[in-house]
Design an enzyme around this catalytic site. Structure first.
Site, PDB file in Angstrom:
ATOM      1  N   GLU A   1      10.036  -1.552  71.411  1.00 31.82           N
ATOM      2  CA  GLU A   1      10.660  -0.409  70.724  1.00 31.82           C
ATOM      3  C   GLU A   1      12.101  -0.210  71.152  1.00 31.82           C
ATOM      4  O   GLU A   1      12.952   0.156  70.355  1.00 31.82           O
ATOM      5  CB  GLU A   1       9.847   0.853  71.000  1.00 31.82           C
ATOM      6  CG  GLU A   1      10.284   2.051  70.195  1.00 31.82           C
ATOM      7  CD  GLU A   1       9.227   3.141  70.133  1.00 31.82           C
ATOM      8  OE1 GLU A   1       9.587   4.308  70.288  1.00 31.82           O
ATOM      9  OE2 GLU A   1       8.040   2.821  69.924  1.00 31.82           O
TER      10      GLU A   1
ATOM     11  N   ASP B   1       5.804   1.475  71.101  1.00 32.34           N
ATOM     12  CA  ASP B   1       4.911   2.491  71.672  1.00 32.34           C
ATOM     13  C   ASP B   1       3.571   2.485  70.947  1.00 32.34           C
ATOM     14  O   ASP B   1       3.517   2.339  69.718  1.00 32.34           O
ATOM     15  CB  ASP B   1       5.536   3.886  71.559  1.00 32.34           C
ATOM     16  CG  ASP B   1       6.483   4.174  72.717  1.00 32.34           C
ATOM     17  OD1 ASP B   1       6.604   3.337  73.620  1.00 32.34           O
ATOM     18  OD2 ASP B   1       7.091   5.266  72.704  1.00 32.34           O
TER      19      ASP B   1
ATOM     20  N   TYR C   1       0.633   6.951  79.527  1.00 29.57           N
ATOM     21  CA  TYR C   1       1.340   7.199  78.267  1.00 29.57           C
ATOM     22  C   TYR C   1       1.391   8.700  77.949  1.00 29.57           C
ATOM     23  O   TYR C   1       0.370   9.378  77.981  1.00 29.57           O
ATOM     24  CB  TYR C   1       0.638   6.444  77.134  1.00 29.57           C
ATOM     25  CG  TYR C   1       1.396   6.537  75.840  1.00 29.57           C
ATOM     26  CD1 TYR C   1       2.586   5.834  75.664  1.00 29.57           C
ATOM     27  CD2 TYR C   1       0.947   7.345  74.811  1.00 29.57           C
ATOM     28  CE1 TYR C   1       3.307   5.942  74.489  1.00 29.57           C
ATOM     29  CE2 TYR C   1       1.665   7.459  73.629  1.00 29.57           C
ATOM     30  CZ  TYR C   1       2.838   6.754  73.476  1.00 29.57           C
ATOM     31  OH  TYR C   1       3.547   6.872  72.316  1.00 29.57           O
TER      32      TYR C   1
END
Length: 711
Positions: free
Chosen positions: A8, A108, A324
């Protein structure tokens, strides 16, 4: 056979690179050599969104200037562009994607990550059906987690519906914003108000929730009431008791009638201990953190904004210390529980107070794999920072890590245990109840000793027995009802998640993904930042309020309930989620949005025409703007404060401007007043020449021209 791993952003790509054996850095990509990967493997990356939706003028030049006659804007096909500053990197990514036989989507692991990756792949105009698409899905950027993820890559096409959901959300927001914003802005201008008014599918109902709370506070009228309480004296100890069952009395007459019926009077009289109950109780530790729950708690304790909390958690994720961040779940699986248990001793070293952690079997309150969908709760990773590494983090990052650490460790601690005593005292024919707690086992609460304010303990009661004679002093205090409490960013995040439903902290913590909330865990903080940036929301001592411009917008949109309804927005979110489960198509959802936009365009002009409440608010806002603009009033002139300069409005003559800075020195009220009243200042310090040399000088006005006076 070329394999391209698409990350990303650069920092994420570097984390992947560090997990592999050898790498060679190139411009915009890395060449990777690792036994885990095929021979010809490269990692390239975006800068977040390399691809964006085009502005309306890309479809037709007439849209460059807003006009009601150009609405609605409903493109037949949506155009996407690469911003100028990202074209060089996009070119590199496109070249590698074209060469690739296998593409590993490693953005992500969430819907927005899918949107970023698939948007780039589609914009690159490559034949994806001829490529093998894989998906890396991980919860941590630690080396072990990355390598495990690459050993167990998933089918990339299985995540395609998540991309469709995210892109549909993006397009629906574009449709409402690009139509609603010009619609309301132009109509409000016709009513005499300046500025641009932004409409959003999520931001407008969020703003309206704060507006409603502000209005409820503003319009609140305190109502007096009386209580009947007792101060009990037993064994030389006093304790406080409330009427049981509790009730309020609207006036003194009602109170006196009640007291007469119960054969009691104000002041001291005999009482009897009617009942004493003691009960041992346990309190489980707090649930693990979802992002929303963490933002709410950190805001409550440290007054940090939702956006700053997300930024801090993201930084700790990229540092490999936390899992996360953008998660809705407050559960973990057995796998996470196992590694946490194995590392307990290392985690405990980061907590100053030693505490027993005997609960080494998973408990369903925290560990439930069936309730973990995309990502588990926010917890520590296996990478445990040293005290020195923690000290290098920002203050907020330290606070976030510490709270996640203690909350996660609390899962392994014993319950907090206390003995709850309830004493019923009879006075006349009235009963009064007192409740007290005596801690018997600190358990997990020992981890939170520094936050006693979060643990509102009841008073300790004296030892009494049923049948004891006591003295009761009856009191009849007059009180007033209290207004609602203003929103904070923390409580607003909770309100967004619960679609405006009011819940206490424990209930709020228990909310899971099945709640129809406003926005997503990844977007809520950004929505608040947009509302603050556009000047609709203001923060005062951690309390959120709506500005005058925000009130004008809210009064305009409240005539269109679908635009302000949290419940409707929540249903939209639910419908969007159905796209990722393939229960609904993007076209189906977007057709509903178009119908809604068409209804707005048809109805809103009539709603706003001649609306007395709107006109009154606009007048109020204009007066407030004028008042805020006045920087200085002198007999000679009025000075208005603009963003980059001052406007001087003399009592006689033409208006002119004065700068806010002159040769690197900020001109404050004293200097401006001297210039306006005397035409010159006294000698001022702190000017700087073009070469950076400091000097002192007077300033003077020649007509409307400002210059130095070195005499």
């Amino acid at each position: 056979m070329t394999t391209v791993i698409l990350a990303e952003k650069p920092s994420q790509a570097r984390s992947y690179v560090e997990a592999f054996q050898r790498s060679t850095k190139k411009q915009g990509y890395y060449i990777i050599n690792d036994s885990l990967l095929p021979p010809d493997t490269v990692i390239t990356f975006g800068f977040g969104h390399l691809v964006e939706l085009a502005a309306p003028e890309a479809y037709d030049a007439k849209y460059k200037h807003w006009s009601l006659s150009n609405l609605p804007i409903f493109p037949a096909h949506y155009q996407f562009i690469v911003p100028t500053d990202k074209k060089a990197q996009f070119k590199i990514v496109k070249e590698w994607l074209s060469k690739a036989d296998t593409i590993v989507v490693a953005t992500d692991s969430d819907r927005e990550g899918e949107n970023i990756a698939w948007s780039i792949m589609n914009q690159a105009k490559i034949n994806l059906k001829q490529k093998t698409i894989k998906r890396l899905w991980i919860n941590s950027l630690e080396k072990d987690a990355i390598r495990s993820g690459f050993k167990a890559l998933k089918d990339g096409w299985a995540f395609y519906p998540k991309y469709q959901e995210a892109q549909t959300r993006q397009i629906s927001d574009w449709l409402i914003g690009m139509n609603g914003s010009p619609l309301y802005t132009l109509l409000l201008r016709q009513n005499g108000v300046r500025g641009v008014y932004s409409i959003g599918r999520v931001q407008t109902p969020t703003l309206y929730m704060v507006y409603q709370r502000d209005q409820a506070i503003k319009n609140f009228k305190p109502e007096p009431y009386f209580e009947l309480n007792a101060e009990i004296l037993a064994n030389q100890q006093k304790f406080f008791a409330k009427l049981d069952p509790y009730q309020r009395f609207k006036d003194e007459t009602g109170l006196m009638t009640f007291m007469q019926a119960k054969h009691v009077q104000k002041g001291s009289q005999d009482g009897l201990i009617k009942d004493v109950q003691k009960q041992g109780k346990k309190s489980a530790s707090p649930r693990l953190f979802s992002l929303s729950a963490l933002q709410t708690m950190i805001n409550r304790r440290y007054h940090a904004s939702a956006a700053d909390v997300l930024k801090a958690v993201q930084a700790l994720y990229e540092a490999k210390y936390l899992s996360y961040p953008r998660t809705d779940s407050q559960y973990i699986t057995d796998q996470e529980f196992t590694y946490l248990r194995q590392n307990l001793a290392r985690y405990q070293k980061l907590v100053s107070k030693e505490i027993a952690l005997p609960q080494i079997e998973p408990q369903s309150r925290y560990v439930n794999g069936k309730k973990v969908q995309e990502h588990h709760a926010i917890i520590m990773t296996k990478t445990v920072p040293s005290q020195e590494q923690l000290a290098k983090l920002s203050k907020l990052e330290q606070q976030v890590y510490d709270l996640v650490l203690r909350t996660t460790l609390a899962m392994f601690a014993d319950p907090y245990e206390y003995e709850e005593t309830t004493i019923i005292t009879q006075v006349g024919d009235a009963n009064f109840k007192a409740t007290g707690k005596v801690p018997t086992k600190q358990g997990w609460q020992a981890l939170f000793d520094d936050h006693k304010a979060d643990q509102q303990e009841a008073a300790t009661l004296p030892i009494v027995h049923q049948g004891d004679q006591v003295q009761a002093n009856l009191q009849t205090p007059q009180k007033e009802t209290t207004p609602p409490v203003p929103f904070t960013e923390g409580t607003l995040i909770t309100a967004m998640k619960t679609a405006g439903k009011t819940l206490d902290d424990e209930a709020a913590q228990a909310i899971l993904k099945d709640v129809q909330g406003i926005g997503t865990s990844a977007t809520r903080a950004n929505v608040l930042e947009i509302l603050k940036k556009r000047g609709y929301l203001v923060t005062e001592k951690n309390k959120l309020h709506v500005s005058e411009a925000g009130i004008t917008l809210c009064k305009a949109v409240e005539l269109e309930p679908l635009l302000t309804s949290p419940e409707m927005t929540a249903k939209w979110e639910q419908a969007l989620q159905q796209i990722s489960t393939e229960e609904r198509t993007p076209d189906n959802f977007l057709s509903q949005i178009k119908k809604f936009v068409a209804k707005l365009i048809a109805d809103v002009p009539t709603q706003l025409t001649g609306n007395a409440a709107i006109k009154q608010q606009i007048n109020h806002q204009q007066q407030a703007q004028k008042s805020a603009e006045v920087f200085l009033e002198t007999p000679q002139a009025t000075v208005l404060n603009k963003q980059k300069f001052y406007i001087v409005k003399p009592k006689q003559g033409e208006d002119f401007t004065l700068p806010k800075k002159w040769s690197s020195k900020t001109l404050g009220k004293t200097a401006i007043k001297a210039l306006v009243t005397k035409g010159e200042t006294s000698k001022l310090k702190g000017f700087k020449s073009k070469k950076g040399k400091s000097f002192d000088a007077k300033l003077k006005l020649d007509g409307h021209k400002l210059s130095f006076d070195f005499d």
